[in-house]
Structures are given as C-alpha cells and as structure tokens.
Motif scaffolding. Sequence first.
Motif, short mmCIF file in Angstrom:
data_model
loop_
_atom_site.label_atom_id
_atom_site.label_comp_id
_atom_site.label_asym_id
_atom_site.label_seq_id
_atom_site.Cartn_x
_atom_site.Cartn_y
_atom_site.Cartn_z
N ALA A 179 0.87 -1.18 0.00
CA ALA A 179 0.00 0.00 0.00
C ALA A 179 0.91 1.23 0.00
O ALA A 179 1.83 1.33 0.81
CB ALA A 179 -0.91 -0.01 1.22
N HIS A 180 0.64 2.14 -0.92
CA HIS A 180 1.53 3.29 -1.07
C HIS A 180 0.80 4.44 -1.75
O HIS A 180 -0.30 4.28 -2.28
CB HIS A 180 2.77 2.90 -1.91
N THR A 181 1.45 5.56 -1.74
CA THR A 181 1.01 6.72 -2.51
C THR A 181 2.25 7.39 -3.08
O THR A 181 3.36 7.21 -2.57
CB THR A 181 0.20 7.71 -1.62
N TRP A 182 2.09 8.12 -4.15
CA TRP A 182 3.19 8.94 -4.64
C TRP A 182 2.69 10.36 -4.83
O TRP A 182 1.51 10.59 -5.07
CB TRP A 182 3.80 8.38 -5.94
N ARG A 183 3.62 11.30 -4.70
CA ARG A 183 3.28 12.72 -4.81
C ARG A 183 4.48 13.46 -5.37
O ARG A 183 5.63 13.21 -4.98
CB ARG A 183 2.92 13.27 -3.43
N ASN A 184 4.22 14.40 -6.25
CA ASN A 184 5.26 15.28 -6.77
C ASN A 184 5.39 16.45 -5.79
O ASN A 184 4.48 17.27 -5.69
CB ASN A 184 4.87 15.77 -8.17
N PRO A 185 6.53 16.55 -5.06
CA PRO A 185 6.67 17.60 -4.06
C PRO A 185 7.01 18.98 -4.63
O PRO A 185 6.98 19.96 -3.91
CB PRO A 185 7.82 17.08 -3.18
N SER A 186 7.28 19.05 -5.91
CA SER A 186 7.67 20.33 -6.51
C SER A 186 6.48 21.27 -6.60
O SER A 186 5.33 20.84 -6.73
CB SER A 186 8.24 20.10 -7.92
N GLU A 187 6.77 22.55 -6.53
CA GLU A 187 5.73 23.57 -6.72
C GLU A 187 5.60 23.99 -8.18
O GLU A 187 4.62 24.63 -8.56
CB GLU A 187 6.04 24.79 -5.86
N ASP A 188 6.62 23.62 -9.02
CA ASP A 188 6.59 24.14 -10.38
C ASP A 188 7.12 23.18 -11.46
O ASP A 188 7.14 23.54 -12.62
CB ASP A 188 7.36 25.45 -10.47
N LYS A 189 7.54 21.97 -11.10
CA LYS A 189 8.10 21.06 -12.10
C LYS A 189 7.32 19.74 -12.13
O LYS A 189 7.01 19.17 -11.11
CB LYS A 189 9.57 20.75 -11.78
N TRP A 190 7.03 19.29 -13.33
CA TRP A 190 6.41 17.98 -13.51
C TRP A 190 7.43 16.88 -13.22
O TRP A 190 8.64 17.11 -13.29
CB TRP A 190 5.92 17.83 -14.95
N ALA A 191 6.94 15.69 -12.91
CA ALA A 191 7.78 14.53 -12.68
C ALA A 191 7.35 13.42 -13.64
O ALA A 191 6.17 13.31 -13.98
CB ALA A 191 7.65 14.04 -11.24
N ARG A 192 8.32 12.60 -14.05
CA ARG A 192 8.00 11.47 -14.93
C ARG A 192 8.63 10.20 -14.37
O ARG A 192 9.81 10.18 -14.02
CB ARG A 192 8.51 11.70 -16.35
N MET A 193 7.81 9.15 -14.33
CA MET A 193 8.27 7.81 -13.96
C MET A 193 7.98 6.87 -15.13
O MET A 193 7.05 7.12 -15.90
CB MET A 193 7.50 7.27 -12.74
N VAL A 194 8.77 5.82 -15.22
CA VAL A 194 8.47 4.72 -16.14
C VAL A 194 8.28 3.49 -15.27
O VAL A 194 9.17 3.14 -14.48
CB VAL A 194 9.59 4.50 -17.17
N GLY A 195 7.12 2.86 -15.38
CA GLY A 195 6.81 1.70 -14.57
C GLY A 195 6.61 0.46 -15.42
O GLY A 195 5.86 0.49 -16.39
N VAL A 196 7.29 -0.62 -15.05
CA VAL A 196 7.09 -1.92 -15.66
C VAL A 196 6.38 -2.75 -14.59
O VAL A 196 6.93 -2.98 -13.52
CB VAL A 196 8.42 -2.58 -16.06
N MET A 197 5.15 -3.13 -14.87
CA MET A 197 4.29 -3.72 -13.85
C MET A 197 3.80 -5.08 -14.30
O MET A 197 3.20 -5.21 -15.37
CB MET A 197 3.11 -2.79 -13.59
N TYR A 198 4.09 -6.09 -13.47
CA TYR A 198 3.67 -7.46 -13.75
C TYR A 198 2.72 -7.94 -12.68
O TYR A 198 2.87 -7.60 -11.51
CB TYR A 198 4.87 -8.40 -13.84
N SER A 199 1.79 -8.78 -13.08
CA SER A 199 0.85 -9.35 -12.11
C SER A 199 1.61 -10.18 -11.07
O SER A 199 2.69 -10.69 -11.35
CB SER A 199 -0.21 -10.19 -12.81
N SER A 200 1.03 -10.25 -9.89
CA SER A 200 1.61 -11.06 -8.81
C SER A 200 0.47 -11.76 -8.08
O SER A 200 -0.70 -11.43 -8.28
CB SER A 200 2.42 -10.19 -7.84
#
Length: 169
Positions: free
Chosen positions: A143-164
């Motif tokens: 269980a998690h959350t993610w948040r971009n802490p910047s006030e003015d810059k976008w963030a990009r992630m690349v996720g490779v997600m497999y079933s478990s």
Amino acid sequence: MAPEPLPNPLPNPQRVITDTDLKTGISRFFTDTPESLDVKQNLGSSLFRLAYLADRTPADLDGADLTRYLDYLANASVPPVTVSDGRGVVWYIDTPPGKGSPFHRTVSFDVVIQVAGEIEITLESGEKRIQKPGDMVIQRSTAHTWRNPSEDKWARMVGVMYSSNPIVF
C-alpha cells in the motif's frame, strides 16, 4: 478554487518496438504504430501513457502479441494500470506539481524508474522516500502513494508492472 496545474512541459515520449521477420530471421523496427505515445489515462491529474502490454509470460513473440497490443490500444476505452494472469504493462506516468495518487495497493510487482523531476513515495507505515532521476523503486504489492513535491516542475516515472499473487496477511 485551486489553480489549474501547469501545462506538462515534458516531451511526449517516443517508444520504439523491435521485431523479427519470421521468414528471414532478420531484426527490424516495427512501424505499424506511431512511436509517439498519447495519454491513455488521467488519474488524479497524473497522465498515463501505455508503452506496451504483454499478455502472457513468457511472451510469445510471434507477432500475435503485437496484434493484441495494437487492438488493445485501439479498442480499450481505459487500459488497466496493472493486469492479472501473468501479464505485464509498461507505463509512462507524468505527475504535475503538488499532485499525486491516493493510497492504493495493486496486486503487482512493479519496477518504477524516476526519469524526470522528483516523486515522494509514502508507505502505510508512514515511511517516505524521495526518488530523483535515475532512482528505482521495486514495489512489491505494498500500500503506497506517490506525490510530486515540486511547486513548479512535472515529474516522470516509467513503470514496468507485472501481475503477482495477492499478499496474504
């Protein structure tokens, strides 16, 4: 009224797919789909682009996988963020300044690489980590959350997600 998020200045990612000509055995680039990836989902202001969907593991790379992926892009109204039954997906995830996800748990094994900006990951325990470009998270159905802490810059992630298999506790 909250201000609108800044327009996403990150370039539209380019995805190249390689293939093998099954008659000659020669490798080539697959050109039946545009290399530029369009947004497929907008979840809480985070923009998701589906780079690939593998419909089974191990993958059958006989061309039928590409046909199924293209069909999925054309016909799925909202592709799933994660998939079940041994399948996997590759997503680009762009998050605007100050935005993020709600707490959630996916039934998946995820490898997420931060490629631009920063993302703060928070776990159920309250533990937090800041991911910077080049950092990787191995997310094991927590269980998690993610948040971009910047006030003015976008963030990009690349996720490779497999079933478990589901976590049993």
